[in-house]
Design a protein around this motif. Structure first.
Motif, short mmCIF file in Angstrom:
data_model
loop_
_atom_site.label_atom_id
_atom_site.label_comp_id
_atom_site.label_asym_id
_atom_site.label_seq_id
_atom_site.Cartn_x
_atom_site.Cartn_y
_atom_site.Cartn_z
N MET A 66 -2.20 -3.55 -9.93
CA MET A 66 -2.17 -2.26 -9.25
C MET A 66 -3.51 -1.54 -9.43
SD MET A 66 0.26 0.99 -10.19
CE MET A 66 -0.11 2.63 -9.61
N GLU A 67 -3.96 -0.90 -8.37
CA GLU A 67 -5.15 -0.07 -8.42
C GLU A 67 -4.85 1.25 -7.68
OE1 GLU A 67 -7.75 -0.36 -10.10
OE2 GLU A 67 -7.95 -2.48 -10.60
N VAL A 68 -5.39 2.36 -8.20
CA VAL A 68 -5.19 3.69 -7.61
C VAL A 68 -6.55 4.31 -7.34
CG1 VAL A 68 -4.16 5.97 -7.90
CG2 VAL A 68 -3.03 3.97 -8.88
N THR A 80 -4.25 7.04 -2.86
CA THR A 80 -3.74 5.76 -2.35
C THR A 80 -3.60 4.78 -3.52
OG1 THR A 80 -4.74 6.02 -0.17
CG2 THR A 80 -4.19 3.79 -0.85
N ALA A 81 -2.50 4.04 -3.52
CA ALA A 81 -2.28 3.01 -4.53
C ALA A 81 -1.98 1.68 -3.82
CB ALA A 81 -1.12 3.38 -5.46
N THR A 105 0.85 -1.19 0.00
CA THR A 105 0.00 0.00 0.00
C THR A 105 0.89 1.24 0.00
OG1 THR A 105 -1.72 -1.17 1.25
CG2 THR A 105 -1.83 1.23 1.20
N TRP A 136 -1.16 -2.75 -4.44
CA TRP A 136 -0.75 -3.82 -5.33
C TRP A 136 -1.12 -5.15 -4.69
CZ3 TRP A 136 1.71 0.66 -4.66
CH2 TRP A 136 2.16 1.37 -5.79
N LEU A 179 5.66 5.93 -7.83
CA LEU A 179 4.94 4.81 -8.45
C LEU A 179 5.81 4.11 -9.48
CD1 LEU A 179 1.36 6.33 -8.91
CD2 LEU A 179 2.16 4.78 -7.13
#
Length: 630
Positions: free
Chosen positions: A352-354, A466-467, A320, A469, A336
């Motif tokens: 990955m999500e943002v 916030t990102a 995170t 994985w 990133l």
């Protein structure tokens, strides 16, 4: 034959009793020596974690050494009790008190010397295997190579030789208080019918029930407040259980003709009350020592499980990323890229999500509240296999973590369900349901709304990026390396779960390793106490059964009676200790509000299996000893 040869021959002639004393002492020396090998290992010359491990092992060595003193003292005292008649005969033949004391001193020094040497040799033999085990349990990056531990040998040999000399002097000193007439009579003196007080028997039951009930009833911080009173009550109840209640129950069973006259029960119960009364203090000591071992190891193992599983539950993603509040977009993009580049270099397959977390002012009384659009929530939910949400156009879902306590003992849902979400068109969204989820780590809870409503919420008061994985399974080692690198480059912006768990286990490993060794020492010592008490009465048992066999007792009946007696005496304190340990670990689970059933069952089950194996070995040799005289 010189006096020294006489003492040496005495040890050889009594090897049946001395073997348990010798092996237990040798095992204790070996464990102490193992800790000394760790303490003086070159790898432990620097580093904070290594220093903590060193300090813990030094403390553990001190505990083992102090416990060894009392263990050896008790073992020697138990052995001398069985030799009263022998000492009386020697005094009748002209031996003085001084010579008797000197003989006991020489015997104990002889046993202590060879136990110390044997423990050191055994420790050297298994040193490499133990170092390999410690290297994995302690999670040490450096290899614990084998070295010749000269300093460890000197410290262990001098420490235990000093211990055995002190014990020998002490035992020799107290031996002179016995009178000749008492020594000659030995175990021939009538003990009388064991009696038990009804009042104390009832008190024992009430104390145990009260202690168990309190330990199982209290929860949270109240477990700490109740700990000392419960320990005192249960300890006193345990002592009265063995000295009073057990004897009272056996006497009641003897009065029941249907039970007492059934097959060989007469032989079992006639002698059992005497042996329970005689061994009450031993059983009490074994039960308490075993309880300490069970509880300590179970608590350490349970605490590790609580810490690691708690972090896993609260952080379902592999990594995170949360930037600093003053980070610019260029800094965030650079961070990133750094993370994704490291993942590619280590060939880690991760999704990955943002998300932008937007906080809105929903009332004058409330602080800014996180409101998430359903599509964003569902992207993250799909990543970890959570159920997706689909709120209606004028509907809001309250989402909280299962442990979402926000203050004064209130759950987040209790606050959010009583607050409406205002829209720019003058309407309000009424929260309709509560969902427990770990999709987003927000301890204060948040709302999930339909995407079409988000534009009507107005401008957010604060927006955080916030990102996350989520990596595929089976890539733990690579993730640990990536996590270590990111911690060095991005400091606290990234939370790599696998690396964090690695660091926790690395820091906790020495504590668990030390606790395990101390617990094993306590448990082995407790088993040795039972062995001493059992074989102390062996000669008397041989004579008794030799007489009973003459009046018709068959070989199979003899074996059955002996086995049942051994089982009752061997398992009575252990069963009590297992119950104590189960209650203690259950109370611990109540304190942390975390289910420790699996951990408790594993620890107590392993000790129970070890005790069964120990019993089978002792039973085999004990029955053979009795059968040889028939």
């Amino acid at each position: 034959m010189t006096f020294r040869q006489f003492a040496f021959n005495n040890v050889l002639r009594n090897k049946r009793l001395y073997i348990a004393y010798f092996l237990s002492s040798m095992f204790t020396v070996m464990v102490f020596f193992t800790f000394a090998i760790f303490a003086f290992h070159p790898v432990f010359s620097g580093g904070s974690i290594n220093q903590n491990a060193l300090m813990g092992m030094a403390a553990a060595g001190g505990i083992i050494y102090v416990f060894s003193f009392f263990f050896v003292l008790y073992s020697m005292s138990s052995f001398l009790q069985s030799r009263k008649k022998e000492f009386g005969l020697l005094m009748t033949l002209g031996a003085s008190n001084k010579q008797i004391r000197l003989m006991v001193f020489l015997e104990n020094i002889l046993i202590g010397f060879f136990a110390t040497v044997g423990g050191i040799l055994l420790g050297l033999l298994f040193a490499k295997a133990i170092l390999l085990l410690a290297e994995n349990v302690l999670i040490i990056s450096e290899s614990l190579h084998f070295y010749f531990p000269t300093l460890a040998i000197v410290v262990t040999f001098s420490s235990f030789l000093f211990l055995f000399i002190c014990i020998s002097i002490f035992v020799s000193f107290i031996l002179r208080t016995n009178k000749l007439v008492d020594l000659i009579k030995g175990d021939k003196q009538s003990k009388g019918e064991p009696k038990a007080s009804i009042f104390l028997s009832i008190l024992a039951a009430l104390l145990l029930i009260a202690g168990y009930g309190t330990a199982l009833y209290v929860k949270g911080i109240f477990v700490v407040y109740a700990m000392i009173p419960v320990i005192v009550v249960v300890t006193l109840g345990t002592y009265l259980f063995f000295t009073q209640l057990s004897v009272y129950v056996i006497r009641r069973l003897k009065r029941n003709k249907a039970i007492f006259w059934r097959k060989t029960n007469m032989l079992l119960f006639s002698d059992l009350s005497f042996r329970m009364k005689d061994n009450a203090r031993t059983f009490f000591m074994v039960a308490i020592i075993s309880t300490v071992a069970f509880s300590a190891i179970g608590a350490l193992y349970g605490l590790q499980s609580y810490l690691t599983n708690g972090i896993k539950e609260a952080n379902p993603y592999s990594m995170t990323y949360i930037p600093w509040l003053d980070d610019s977009e260029d800094v965030i993009e650079k961070d990133l890229r750094t993370i994704n580049t490291l993942l590619q270099e280590e060939r880690i397959e991760a999704t990955m999500e943002v998300i932008d977390l937007n906080y809105y002012e929903i009332s004058e009384q409330n602080d800014r509240q996180l409101i998430v659009r359903a599509s964003d929530y569902n992207r993250f939910a799909a990543l970890i296999g959570e159920t997706e949400l689909d709120p209606e156009e004028h509907e809001a879902f309250v989402v909280e973590q299962s442990e979402g306590i926000i203050g004064q003992g209130r759950k987040a849902s209790e606050v959010l369900m009583n607050a409406n979400v205002p829209l720019d068109n003058g309407q309000q969204l009424q929260p309709s349901r509560v969902v427990e989820s770990k999709v987003l780590s927000e301890t204060n809870g948040y709302y999930v709304v339909n995407d079409s409503i988000v534009d009507l919420l107005g401008a957010p008061g604060r927006s955080d990026m916030t990102a996350v994985w989520k990596a595929e399974e089976g890539q733990t080692e690579q993730l640990i390396e990536v996590g270590r690198t990111l911690q060095e480059q991005l400091e606290y912006k990234v939370f790599p779960i696998d690396y964090s768990l690695y660091e926790i286990n690395k820091a906790y490993g020495p504590i668990l390793f030390i606790g395990l060794f101390i617990g094993i020492v306590f448990f082995v010592s407790a088993g040795s106490f039972l062995y001493f008490r059992l074989f102390t009465d062996l000669d008397e048992e041989k004579q008794k059964f030799r007489s009973i066999v003459k009046i018709g007792l068959t070989q199979s009946e003899l074996k059955k009676v002996v086995t049942r007696q051994i089982a009752i005496l061997f398992f009575s304190p252990i069963v009590v200790a297992l119950i104590h340990g189960f209650v203690a670990l259950t109370a611990l689970s109540h304190m942390f509000d975390y289910d420790l059933t699996v951990e408790s069952s594993l620890v107590l089950g392993c000790f129970a299996i070890i005790q069964v194996i120990y019993f089978l070995i002792v039973q085999f040799f004990y029955v053979n000893q009795v059968e040889r005289t028939m």
